[in-house]
Design a protein around this motif. Structure first.
Motif, short mmCIF file in Angstrom:
data_model
loop_
_atom_site.label_atom_id
_atom_site.label_comp_id
_atom_site.label_asym_id
_atom_site.label_seq_id
_atom_site.Cartn_x
_atom_site.Cartn_y
_atom_site.Cartn_z
N UNK A 15 -24.63 -54.17 30.85
CA UNK A 15 -24.13 -54.97 31.97
C UNK A 15 -23.97 -54.11 33.21
N UNK A 16 -23.36 -52.94 33.06
CA UNK A 16 -23.15 -52.03 34.19
C UNK A 16 -24.47 -51.56 34.79
N UNK A 17 -25.42 -51.23 33.93
CA UNK A 17 -26.71 -50.77 34.40
C UNK A 17 -27.46 -51.90 35.12
N UNK A 18 -27.41 -53.10 34.60
CA UNK A 18 -28.06 -54.25 35.24
C UNK A 18 -27.42 -54.56 36.59
N UNK A 19 -26.10 -54.50 36.64
CA UNK A 19 -25.40 -54.75 37.90
C UNK A 19 -25.74 -53.68 38.93
N UNK A 20 -25.84 -52.44 38.51
CA UNK A 20 -26.20 -51.36 39.42
C UNK A 20 -27.61 -51.53 39.96
N UNK A 21 -28.56 -51.91 39.11
CA UNK A 21 -29.93 -52.13 39.57
C UNK A 21 -30.01 -53.31 40.53
N UNK A 22 -29.25 -54.35 40.25
CA UNK A 22 -29.23 -55.51 41.14
C UNK A 22 -28.66 -55.11 42.51
N UNK A 23 -27.60 -54.33 42.52
CA UNK A 23 -26.98 -53.88 43.76
C UNK A 23 -27.96 -53.00 44.56
N UNK A 24 -28.65 -52.09 43.90
CA UNK A 24 -29.62 -51.23 44.58
C UNK A 24 -30.76 -52.07 45.15
N UNK A 25 -31.24 -53.05 44.41
CA UNK A 25 -32.33 -53.90 44.88
C UNK A 25 -31.89 -54.70 46.11
N UNK A 26 -30.70 -55.25 46.08
CA UNK A 26 -30.19 -56.02 47.22
C UNK A 26 -30.05 -55.12 48.44
N UNK A 27 -29.53 -53.91 48.27
CA UNK A 27 -29.38 -52.99 49.40
C UNK A 27 -30.73 -52.59 49.98
N UNK A 28 -31.73 -52.37 49.12
CA UNK A 28 -33.06 -52.03 49.61
C UNK A 28 -33.69 -53.18 50.39
N UNK A 29 -33.51 -54.40 49.91
CA UNK A 29 -34.07 -55.56 50.62
C UNK A 29 -33.37 -55.74 51.96
N UNK A 30 -32.06 -55.65 52.00
CA UNK A 30 -31.32 -55.79 53.26
C UNK A 30 -31.72 -54.69 54.23
#
Length: 91
Positions: A15-30
């Motif tokens: 869960x933590x790893x998935x949440x971290x990857x999602x956060x990194x992806x969102x930051x890269x897109x923004x």
């Protein structure tokens, strides 16, 4: 030495790893969107578009009339300034 879950991750680890990857992806897109918008703004908006039918600068008499209409100057002041503008335009 004792291995928990045979060295695998528990449910919270995934869960933590998935949440971290999602956060990194969102930051890269923004970040990409912000960079694209900044570059687009600097290249496309350097000079305002002009068309052949666009009116030129507003004449001083029209500006004076607009100030009078907004109530910034009174009737006597308007007439005095208008006469001064017309005298300076036609010496």
């Amino acid at each position: 030495m004792m291995d928990w879950n045979d060295g695998g991750m528990s449910g919270w680890g995934w869960f933590g790893m998935s949440l971290g990857m999602l956060l990194i992806t969102v930051l890269l897109v923004i970040g990409g969107v912000l960079i694209f918008r900044a570059l687009d703004r600097s290249t496309t908006h350097l000079a305002p578009p002009t068309s052949p039918t666009a009116p030129g600068p507003t004449p001083p008499e029209q500006l004076l009339a607009e100030r009078f209409a907004r109530g910034e100057i009174d009737d006597q002041d308007y007439r005095k300034r208008l006469a001064a503008l017309r005298e300076s335009a036609h010496p």
